[in-house]
Design a protein around this motif. Structure first.
Motif, PDB file in Angstrom:
ATOM      1  N   PRO A  71     -91.069 -83.843   4.597  1.00  0.00           N
ATOM      2  CA  PRO A  71     -90.800 -82.496   4.052  1.00  0.00           C
ATOM      3  C   PRO A  71     -89.290 -82.267   3.949  1.00  0.00           C
ATOM      4  CG  PRO A  71     -92.251 -82.423   6.000  1.00  0.00           C
ATOM      5  CD  PRO A  71     -91.623 -83.779   5.957  1.00  0.00           C
ATOM      6  N   TRP A  72     -88.860 -81.706   2.835  1.00  0.00           N
ATOM      7  CA  TRP A  72     -87.438 -81.448   2.649  1.00  0.00           C
ATOM      8  C   TRP A  72     -87.136 -80.018   3.080  1.00  0.00           C
ATOM      9  CZ3 TRP A  72     -83.755 -84.999   1.826  1.00  0.00           C
ATOM     10  CH2 TRP A  72     -84.205 -86.302   1.551  1.00  0.00           C
ATOM     11  N   ASP A  73     -87.033 -79.866   4.405  1.00  0.00           N
ATOM     12  CA  ASP A  73     -86.676 -78.571   4.968  1.00  0.00           C
ATOM     13  C   ASP A  73     -85.155 -78.394   4.885  1.00  0.00           C
ATOM     14  OD1 ASP A  73     -85.693 -80.290   6.938  1.00  0.00           O
ATOM     15  OD2 ASP A  73     -87.322 -79.846   8.345  1.00  0.00           O
ATOM     16  N   ASP A  74     -84.652 -77.296   5.412  1.00  0.00           N
ATOM     17  CA  ASP A  74     -83.218 -77.008   5.303  1.00  0.00           C
ATOM     18  C   ASP A  74     -82.370 -78.113   5.927  1.00  0.00           C
ATOM     19  OD1 ASP A  74     -83.809 -74.667   4.026  1.00  0.00           O
ATOM     20  OD2 ASP A  74     -83.580 -73.397   5.802  1.00  0.00           O
TER      21      ASP A  74
ATOM     22  N   GLY B 189     -77.274 -80.075   0.504  1.00  0.00           N
ATOM     23  CA  GLY B 189     -77.759 -78.704   0.416  1.00  0.00           C
ATOM     24  C   GLY B 189     -78.704 -78.457  -0.744  1.00  0.00           C
ATOM     25  N   ARG B 190     -79.654 -77.573  -0.513  1.00  0.00           N
ATOM     26  CA  ARG B 190     -80.657 -77.243  -1.529  1.00  0.00           C
ATOM     27  C   ARG B 190     -80.046 -76.541  -2.731  1.00  0.00           C
ATOM     28  NH1 ARG B 190     -86.632 -74.829  -0.470  1.00  0.00           N
ATOM     29  NH2 ARG B 190     -87.084 -74.071  -2.569  1.00  0.00           N
TER      30      ARG B 190
ATOM     31  N   SER C 234     -90.803 -77.143  -8.592  1.00  0.00           N
ATOM     32  CA  SER C 234     -91.846 -78.062  -9.029  1.00  0.00           C
ATOM     33  C   SER C 234     -91.953 -79.287  -8.125  1.00  0.00           C
ATOM     34  CB  SER C 234     -91.582 -78.515 -10.475  1.00  0.00           C
ATOM     35  OG  SER C 234     -90.385 -79.264 -10.560  1.00  0.00           O
ATOM     36  N   ALA C 235     -91.455 -79.157  -6.903  1.00  0.00           N
ATOM     37  CA  ALA C 235     -91.458 -80.286  -5.965  1.00  0.00           C
ATOM     38  C   ALA C 235     -92.429 -80.077  -4.802  1.00  0.00           C
ATOM     39  CB  ALA C 235     -90.052 -80.537  -5.422  1.00  0.00           C
ATOM     40  N   GLY C 236     -93.332 -79.115  -4.932  1.00  0.00           N
ATOM     41  CA  GLY C 236     -94.315 -78.897  -3.884  1.00  0.00           C
ATOM     42  C   GLY C 236     -94.869 -77.491  -3.926  1.00  0.00           C
TER      43      GLY C 236
ATOM     44  N   PRO D  33     -91.870 -76.360   2.597  1.00  0.00           N
ATOM     45  CA  PRO D  33     -90.740 -77.233   2.250  1.00  0.00           C
ATOM     46  C   PRO D  33     -91.168 -78.237   1.179  1.00  0.00           C
ATOM     47  CG  PRO D  33     -90.912 -77.016   4.622  1.00  0.00           C
ATOM     48  CD  PRO D  33     -92.140 -76.379   4.045  1.00  0.00           C
ATOM     49  N   PRO D  34     -90.349 -78.463   0.158  1.00  0.00           N
ATOM     50  CA  PRO D  34     -90.721 -79.404  -0.903  1.00  0.00           C
ATOM     51  C   PRO D  34     -91.053 -80.784  -0.364  1.00  0.00           C
ATOM     52  CG  PRO D  34     -88.767 -78.159  -1.517  1.00  0.00           C
ATOM     53  CD  PRO D  34     -89.039 -77.849  -0.073  1.00  0.00           C
ATOM     54  N   ALA D  35     -91.933 -81.486  -1.072  1.00  0.00           N
ATOM     55  CA  ALA D  35     -92.346 -82.829  -0.667  1.00  0.00           C
ATOM     56  C   ALA D  35     -91.400 -83.890  -1.208  1.00  0.00           C
ATOM     57  CB  ALA D  35     -93.760 -83.109  -1.159  1.00  0.00           C
TER      58      ALA D  35
END
Length: 436
Positions: free
Chosen positions: A117-120, A128-129, A139-141, A146-148
């Motif tokens: 998971p792409w958390d902070d 950085g996001r 569109s990443a999850g 959190p995006p995959a």
């Protein structure tokens, strides 16, 4: 483009993967956090061929190795095989460290629990996001989680047209509406030449086109609760409109029903087909000997007026994301590689080469992405593209409905009638497959 197997195979693989969230990817012979010597990377086929992708990516991987000491073992995987190989890897543990995924698969693969998971904290490790365009991250999850994956290449559909064929037919400008497209196609479709190309056996391309037409007919294919609505009036009308380009309007060659490997682009480059609906075709056209002045790009048509939101949507939000298997033994090296591939410099180089749009804001602002065809893609992403349904069973949707459309293409190519009833029957079968 992607061409997937039968729905039952994908459904089974995904159900097993969801149950096996403790299984992950990662190589058995690569590096580790303590000794990060090697990474394996499954890249998706973005260019005109597997070999072309290897030639494009290998120098960049060598650059990464020189900077970090980490060697990247590259495999370019055809779209026809990629999803099933990923699903198999989530259960076997014999997968890559880093891989590309189609952004439409994000929610489905996120549900397996196998991807990092792409958390902070993880986003911070790659800069950085907020470096990324919001719509690309969205569109990443699944929303709220959190995006995959991390956006790598952003894409949208455009209408590419062969300028010479247009001139020979006396067509002065690309069509802006579907009625205009059919009229243009009929002017061109004679003497072995055809107005429009299609990839009738490419399941995902079928979904992309019918999803957009569905939006224009007011159909989402799923209701607000995520329940399949494949047989709604709008969905049936959308699929029939697409197949009618061959069955009724006669502007697509019957042989296109069997296309699944970019053959429509080859026909375009050879002057056999005047128009194609595609995501980023520039590199393929160049590889086949076309010069930039030989072709043009315009927004995908709408029923009337101009592209926009709601029923004026003219593209799905397309793109390629970069994911990391959660159980890789080299998590630090994997994140370093993602950071490298999404750096401003690599984003400019790779997206320019592939004719896609960088999802990284600083790279997207580069003058290289102001070319007319890329401006069409960029403007479409910003104003008139909609994401495919972000539901866990999205990949089964692509397969079930994509197969139904493929079968209807076969009917049209064989001269069998394509009616509202026959379209609804195929879609009902697809819906039943989803419910099993």
């Amino acid at each position: 483009m992607r061409h997937l197997r039968a729905a039952s195979a994908v459904t089974l693989a995904l159900s097993i993967a969801v149950a096996a969230t403790g299984c992950g990817g990662g190589t058995t012979s690569g590096g580790s956090n303590e000794s990060p010597k090697t990474l394996t990377y499954w890249a998706s086929n973005q260019g005109p061929s597997i070999e072309a992708d290897k030639k494009i990516l290998t120098p960049e991987l060598k650059k990464f190795e020189k900077e970090t000491g980490i060697k990247v073992k590259l495999e370019v995987v055809p779209w026809a095989d990629l999803l099933n190989r990923i699903l198999a890897a989530t259960t076997s543990g014999q997968g890559p460290d880093v891989l590309n995924i189609g952004n439409t698969w994000s929610a489905s693969l996120q549900a397996t629990g196998a991807l990092l998971p792409w958390d902070d904290k993880n986003f911070e490790a790659i800069g950085g996001r907020d470096r990324f365009v919001d719509s690309a991250v969205a569109s990443a999850g699944k929303e709220g989680e959190p995006p995959a994956a991390v956006p790598l290449y952003s894409l949208a559909y455009a209408l590419y047209y062969n300028k010479k064929m247009f001139a020979e037919a006396g067509v002065e400008k690309p069509p802006a509406t579907w009625d205009e497209l059919v009229a243009t196609g009929k002017k061109i479709s004679k003497d072995g030449k055809w107005g429009l190309g299609a990839e009738g056996s490419n399941l995902s391309n079928n979904i992309h086109q019918t999803f957009v037409l569905g939006q224009q007919h007011g159909a989402d294919f799923f209701d607000k609760d995520g329940k399949a609505t494949f047989t709604s009036d709008g969905a049936v009308a959308a699929v029939k409109q697409y197949i009618d380009f061959m069955a009724k309007d006669k502007i697509i060659a019957p042989g296109n029903a069997e296309y699944a490997q970019n053959q429509s682009l080859t026909d375009f480059a050879k002057g056999k087909t005047a128009m194609v609906l595609w995501q980023a075709a520039a590199s393929t056209f160049a590889a086949q000997g076309m010069k930039p002045e030989d072709w043009g790009a315009a927004p995908v048509p709408v029923p009337s007026g101009a592209p926009g939101t709601g029923k004026q949507v003219n593209s799905m939000v397309a793109g390629i994301n970069m994911a990391v298997f959660k159980n890789t033994k080299n998590i630090d090296g994997a994140k370093k590689f993602v950071k490298f591939m999404t750096s401003d410099a690599e984003q400019k180089l790779l997206n320019k080469t592939y004719g896609s749009i960088p999802p990284v804001k600083a790279a997207q602002a580069d003058a290289a992405f102001g070319a007319p065809d890329l401006k069409v893609l960029r403007d479409t992403l910003a104003t008139s593209a909609a994401p495919l349904p972000q539901v866990p069973n999205e990949s089964q949707f692509e397969t079930a409905v994509g197969t139904a459309v493929k079968e209807l293409w076969a009917d049209a190519a064989a001269g069998r009638p394509v009616t509202e009833a026959s379209v609804k029957e195929r879609l009902e079968k697809a819906q039943q497959t989803m419910q099993q």
